[in-house]
Enzyme design. Structure first.
Site, PDB file in Angstrom:
ATOM      1  CG  HIS A 137      10.457 -11.244  -3.993  1.00 25.62           C
ATOM      2  ND1 HIS A 137       9.857 -10.162  -3.367  1.00 25.62           N
ATOM      3  CD2 HIS A 137      10.694 -10.847  -5.273  1.00 25.62           C
ATOM      4  CE1 HIS A 137       9.752  -9.152  -4.216  1.00 25.62           C
ATOM      5  NE2 HIS A 137      10.238  -9.557  -5.381  1.00 25.62           N
TER       6      HIS A 137
ATOM      7  CG  HIS B 129       8.347 -11.083  -7.906  1.00 28.26           C
ATOM      8  ND1 HIS B 129       7.898  -9.810  -8.193  1.00 28.26           N
ATOM      9  CD2 HIS B 129       7.681 -11.473  -6.793  1.00 28.26           C
ATOM     10  CE1 HIS B 129       7.001  -9.447  -7.292  1.00 28.26           C
ATOM     11  NE2 HIS B 129       6.840 -10.437  -6.441  1.00 28.26           N
TER      12      HIS B 129
END
Length: 418
Positions: free
Chosen positions: A343, A317
């Site tokens: 994440h 990400h």
């Protein structure tokens, strides 16, 4: 023109008694006499030279037949593809190869280096998969390391319940994914948690409007597991962990609910869930201001900030632009020491380029990890896509941080000076 002719008498008897000897005939047509001229031939070499028959194979034993079968081209192809997928499965965490060991010396380095390390905690994120994808393996190592390390609490960096959060009161996912998986004695401590995007509904239930983030609040979860303290950055900005040996005087925890900051989520159907991202996005400015004030007022030697999305990351990400434009200035001005996030499904250690005293630690490898890591331009001190977790031990002058993997490996350790 070639032909074969069999004979009665000694030749046939020899053929019956011993497979290794044959008598054949080479027949040629004689244009002079109009008859066939027969010449006896003994031995397989002559037969091969005349192309009358294939080269004879020796008698096959059971083991030789098995070897030939295993070495056949179709079998080799199947074996090669099987090995390829096995290796790939191991790398991405879909297949576990466990080595059972009773060597407790593996965990001796987990112990705090001195009695003055009075605040100890673990950090794990992106774990909520019902025990699958190495989640149970990571939980086991947390339990074993914890027996030596003795954590006072655990930080959960979000994506607590895959694929799309909790749906109703007393949701069975809590028991299956949290209570039963992290049931080791050393993990029966408070779990300070933030929400991830999947806890808001991002996942296989993207059009399922029953996901309710408020079901993870401390009050609602208390009936199922009273270790749970949530939702950081949403229900509270800071916590002082009073269960430590210093009664919380050494460190203060600060929380950011990061999903409402991320603009790409606003157009998703699940963002409109009750209590979801669209309800929270208007509060981000106020929450940022509250975090700034809380950090400024804190007198704790160690200031630790927790969110789900990374500020800086070299994982799949990467950096989160909406956070990168706001939070580093606040964290640096208020002398924050750590920002822990998930994440990205890996483990990372990155120092802030303008402030070496601020460290960004990604701990999002609590279950399934990703091969698509090692992107970005941040200067990384450590990075692995193996499943695992982080331990932190604090004294008044030092912070010792360790990165543990699901197979009991201590992959990296560093000591930060205050």
């Amino acid at each position: 023109k070639l032909c074969t002719s069999s004979f009665s008498g000694p030749g046939r008897e020899r053929r019956g008694r011993r497979v290794g000897a044959i008598e054949m005939a080479q027949s040629r047509f004689s244009p002079d006499t109009g008859d066939l001229e027969l010449t006896s031939l003994d031995g397989l070499d002559d037969v091969d030279d005349l192309l009358i028959r294939r080269k004879r194979r020796p008698p096959q034993t059971a083991s030789s037949r098995l070897c030939l079968r295993l070495c056949s081209k179709p079998c080799l192809r199947v074996t090669a593809f099987s090995l390829m997928f096995l290796v790939l499965g191991i790398l991405i965490g879909h297949v576990s190869l466990r080595i059972v060991t009773t060597d407790s010396s593996l965990y001796t380095r987990a112990a705090a280096p001195g009695a003055d390390y009075t605040t100890r905690f673990m950090v794990v994120g992106d774990w909520g998969r019902g025990g699958e994808y190495h989640q149970s393996d990571v939980a086991l190592q947390m339990g074993l390391v914890g027996e030596v390390f003795r954590p006072h609490f655990v930080l959960s960096t979000g994506d607590n319940f895959y694929p799309s959060g909790l749906k109703h009161l007393n949701d069975s996912q809590v028991d299956k994914t949290f209570t039963q998986v992290y049931n080791y004695p050393s993990l029966q401590v408070p779990w300070y948690s933030v929400l991830g995007n999947h806890d808001y509904g991002d996942g296989s239930g993207k059009h399922d409007f029953t996901t309710n983030p408020t079901l993870q609040s401390t009050e609602v979860m208390a009936a199922q597991d009273d270790r749970w303290v949530c939702c950081g950055g949403r229900d509270f900005v800071s916590k002082r962990p009073e269960e430590t040996e210093d009664d919380g005087s050494l460190a203060e925890l600060f929380f950011v609910d990061t999903s409402p900051f991320v603009h790409k989520y606003y157009k998703e159907s699940w963002a409109a869930n009750s209590g979801g991202i669209l309800d929270e996005k208007e509060k981000t400015k106020d929450k940022t201001g509250a975090l700034d004030v809380a950090l400024e007022r804190s007198v704790s030697p160690w200031k630790i900030v927790v969110g789900h999305h990374p500020i800086r990351s070299n994982g799949r990400h990467g950096d989160t632009p909406e956070l990168l434009s706001v939070l580093p200035e606040i964290l640096n001005r208020n002398k924050a020491d750590f920002y822990f996030n998930g994440h990205d499904h890996d483990l990372q250690l990155i120092a802030d380029p303008s402030n070496p005293g601020l460290r960004y630690v990604t701990s999002g490898a609590g279950s399934r990890t990703r091969l698509e890591s090692f992107y970005g331009d941040n200067k990384v001190a450590f990075h692995t896509f193996s499943s695992g977790f982080v331990t932190v031990a604090l004294s008044s002058q030092q912070a010792r941080v360790q990165f543990w993997l699901w197979d009991s490996t201590l992959a990296h350790e560093f000591v930060a000076q205050k």
